[in-house]
Write a protein that holds these residues in place. Structure first.
Motif, short mmCIF file in Angstrom:
data_model
loop_
_atom_site.label_atom_id
_atom_site.label_comp_id
_atom_site.label_asym_id
_atom_site.label_seq_id
_atom_site.Cartn_x
_atom_site.Cartn_y
_atom_site.Cartn_z
N ASP A 1 161.16 -3.20 20.81
CA ASP A 1 162.06 -2.38 21.62
C ASP A 1 161.59 -2.34 23.07
O ASP A 1 162.40 -2.39 24.00
CB ASP A 1 162.14 -0.95 21.06
CG ASP A 1 162.89 -0.89 19.74
OD1 ASP A 1 163.76 -1.76 19.54
OD2 ASP A 1 162.60 0.00 18.93
N THR A 2 160.30 -2.27 23.25
CA THR A 2 159.74 -2.25 24.61
C THR A 2 160.06 -3.54 25.34
O THR A 2 160.47 -3.54 26.51
CB THR A 2 158.22 -2.05 24.55
OG1 THR A 2 157.94 -0.82 23.88
CG2 THR A 2 157.62 -2.00 25.95
N LEU A 3 159.89 -4.67 24.65
CA LEU A 3 160.18 -5.97 25.25
C LEU A 3 161.66 -6.12 25.56
O LEU A 3 162.05 -6.67 26.59
CB LEU A 3 159.71 -7.10 24.32
CG LEU A 3 158.20 -7.25 24.16
CD1 LEU A 3 157.89 -8.28 23.08
CD2 LEU A 3 157.56 -7.65 25.48
N PHE A 4 162.50 -5.61 24.64
CA PHE A 4 163.94 -5.70 24.84
C PHE A 4 164.36 -4.89 26.07
O PHE A 4 165.19 -5.32 26.87
CB PHE A 4 164.68 -5.23 23.60
CG PHE A 4 166.18 -5.38 23.68
CD1 PHE A 4 166.76 -6.60 23.96
CD2 PHE A 4 167.01 -4.28 23.49
CE1 PHE A 4 168.14 -6.75 24.04
CE2 PHE A 4 168.39 -4.41 23.58
CZ PHE A 4 168.95 -5.65 23.86
N ASN A 5 163.79 -3.71 26.22
CA ASN A 5 164.09 -2.88 27.39
C ASN A 5 163.64 -3.56 28.67
O ASN A 5 164.31 -3.47 29.70
CB ASN A 5 163.42 -1.51 27.25
CG ASN A 5 164.15 -0.62 26.27
OD1 ASN A 5 165.33 -0.80 26.04
ND2 ASN A 5 163.44 0.34 25.67
N LYS A 6 162.51 -4.24 28.59
CA LYS A 6 162.02 -4.98 29.76
C LYS A 6 163.00 -6.10 30.12
O LYS A 6 163.27 -6.34 31.30
CB LYS A 6 160.63 -5.56 29.47
CG LYS A 6 159.97 -6.22 30.68
CD LYS A 6 158.56 -6.66 30.35
CE LYS A 6 157.92 -7.36 31.53
NZ LYS A 6 157.69 -6.46 32.67
N GLU A 7 163.50 -6.75 29.08
CA GLU A 7 164.50 -7.80 29.30
C GLU A 7 165.73 -7.25 30.01
O GLU A 7 166.23 -7.84 30.97
CB GLU A 7 164.94 -8.40 27.96
CG GLU A 7 164.15 -9.58 27.48
CD GLU A 7 164.81 -10.23 26.27
OE1 GLU A 7 165.59 -11.19 26.47
OE2 GLU A 7 164.57 -9.77 25.15
N LYS A 8 166.25 -6.15 29.51
CA LYS A 8 167.46 -5.55 30.09
C LYS A 8 167.24 -5.17 31.55
O LYS A 8 168.11 -5.40 32.39
CB LYS A 8 167.89 -4.32 29.28
CG LYS A 8 168.50 -4.66 27.93
CD LYS A 8 169.31 -3.51 27.35
CE LYS A 8 168.44 -2.37 26.95
NZ LYS A 8 169.21 -1.29 26.28
N LYS A 9 166.10 -4.60 31.84
CA LYS A 9 165.79 -4.20 33.21
C LYS A 9 165.67 -5.42 34.12
O LYS A 9 166.12 -5.42 35.26
CB LYS A 9 164.50 -3.38 33.24
CG LYS A 9 164.65 -1.99 32.66
CD LYS A 9 163.33 -1.22 32.70
CE LYS A 9 163.50 0.17 32.10
NZ LYS A 9 162.21 0.92 32.08
N LEU A 10 165.06 -6.47 33.57
CA LEU A 10 164.92 -7.71 34.34
C LEU A 10 166.28 -8.32 34.64
O LEU A 10 166.55 -8.79 35.76
CB LEU A 10 164.05 -8.70 33.56
CG LEU A 10 163.76 -10.05 34.23
CD1 LEU A 10 162.98 -9.86 35.52
CD2 LEU A 10 162.99 -10.97 33.27
N LEU A 11 167.16 -8.31 33.64
CA LEU A 11 168.51 -8.84 33.81
C LEU A 11 169.28 -8.06 34.86
O LEU A 11 169.93 -8.64 35.74
CB LEU A 11 169.26 -8.81 32.48
CG LEU A 11 170.66 -9.43 32.47
CD1 LEU A 11 170.60 -10.92 32.74
CD2 LEU A 11 171.35 -9.17 31.12
N GLU A 12 169.21 -6.76 34.79
CA GLU A 12 169.89 -5.90 35.76
C GLU A 12 169.37 -6.14 37.18
O GLU A 12 170.14 -6.21 38.14
CB GLU A 12 169.72 -4.43 35.38
CG GLU A 12 170.50 -4.02 34.12
CD GLU A 12 170.09 -2.67 33.58
OE1 GLU A 12 169.25 -1.99 34.24
OE2 GLU A 12 170.57 -2.29 32.50
N LYS A 13 168.05 -6.29 37.28
CA LYS A 13 167.43 -6.54 38.59
C LYS A 13 167.88 -7.88 39.16
O LYS A 13 168.16 -8.01 40.35
CB LYS A 13 165.91 -6.51 38.43
CG LYS A 13 165.15 -6.41 39.75
CD LYS A 13 163.66 -6.21 39.49
CE LYS A 13 162.88 -6.12 40.81
NZ LYS A 13 161.42 -5.95 40.56
N ALA A 14 167.97 -8.88 38.28
CA ALA A 14 168.41 -10.21 38.72
C ALA A 14 169.86 -10.17 39.19
O ALA A 14 170.21 -10.78 40.22
CB ALA A 14 168.26 -11.20 37.57
N LYS A 15 170.69 -9.46 38.47
CA LYS A 15 172.10 -9.37 38.86
C LYS A 15 172.26 -8.64 40.19
O LYS A 15 173.11 -9.01 41.02
CB LYS A 15 172.90 -8.68 37.76
CG LYS A 15 173.12 -9.54 36.53
CD LYS A 15 173.95 -8.84 35.47
CE LYS A 15 174.23 -9.76 34.29
NZ LYS A 15 175.03 -9.07 33.25
#
Length: 283
Positions: free
Chosen positions: A5-19
């Motif tokens: 879950d921690t890694l998935f949240n990191k992924e989501k944040k990274l995606l949002e930051k990239a967008k």
């Protein structure tokens, strides 16, 4: 919260930051600040590559992001970096047609023409309803001198978007006397409410093929929409001289006559059309 879950949240944040980074790139470019836009693009790319190992569940989402990065690098004439971005996108999702499109355009800019065509053919095979990908393939084949391939790809793009006059124009560059293409262009211009251009297009076709009744019928439609019913009737009259039994022309003539208040003449046209084809729904 577990590790996954921690890694998935990191992924989501990274995606949002990239967008958000891509949005800033677009805004800076819109504001005509290309150097700052490129710097932001490079910053976003570096951030993503640094955290590439954290991408797991959202591979397809990040594949789209890398494809978008590549597309923007192409705008800045950074073909090799665009190709690198497309490669990462395809590592994350091997069936990403947008990434294949970027890959194809990057190959072309790098002078790798065969690879460009191959990438774009792969893209349209996966996404056959993409107008933009067919157009890219057509432009690439046009550039390398494959007239037949380019024409077919433009036709496919036109099937998806019948109003895209630019594709017809590109095909007409190779076949300027193709009456079918001229008629398609006239029809598209009429749908786009560019009636004067449509009429001129039909006239050009009529000059090439004065016995082609469909050109007169198409011209009549454009004239009628342009508020010139009498001229439309004249054009339909010429079509009916070529083929007096054309039901569609007779029906159109009847409709225009009725609109002009000439009901007796309109009835005669409708009756003849119905007599020729009593089951035809247009009558």
């Amino acid at each position: 919260m577990g590790l996954l879950d921690t890694l998935f949240n990191k992924e989501k944040k990274l995606l949002e930051k990239a967008k958000r980074g891509l949005t800033r790139v677009d805004q800076l470019e819109k504001d005509r600040r290309p150097k700052e836009a490129l710097a932001e693009l490079e910053k976003t790319t570096a951030m993503l590559k640094e955290d590439l190992l954290f991408i797991g569940k959202m591979k397809k989402d990040f594949s789209q992001v890398f494809a978008m990065l590549g597309a923007r690098y192409l705008v800045f004439e950074k073909a090799q970096i665009a190709l690198d971005s497309a490669s990462v996108a395809l590592q994350l999702d091997s069936r990403n047609p947008e990434a294949m499109g970027v890959e194809g355009r990057a190959h072309l800019k790098l002078g790798e023409k065969d690879l460009a065509v191959r990438s774009l053919k792969d893209a349209v095979a996966i996404s056959p309803t993409s107008e933009s990908l067919w157009a890219m393939l057509a432009e690439t084949q046009d550039e390398i001198g494959d007239v037949g391939g380019a024409t077919e790809a433009y036709r496919r793009a036109l099937e998806i978007n019948p109003n895209a006059v630019k594709y017809v124009d590109r095909m007409l560059e190779h076949s300027p006397q193709d009456i079918e293409l001229i008629a398609k262009k006239g029809s598209a211009l009429t749908r786009l409410q560019k009636y004067d251009e449509a009429i001129k297009t039909y006239d050009n076709g009529i000059e090439i093929s004065p016995k082609q009744k469909d050109l007169f019928i198409g011209k009549a439609t454009a004239l009628n929409f342009a508020g010139k019913p009498e001229d439309a009737l004249e054009s339909l009259g010429k079509a009916l001289k070529i083929d007096p039994d054309d039901v569609y022309a007779l029906d159109n003539k009847g409709r225009i006559l009725h609109k002009l208040g000439r009901r007796k003449d309109a009835l005669g046209s409708f009756e003849k059309a119905a007599e020729l084809d009593p089951k035809n729904k247009i009558v």
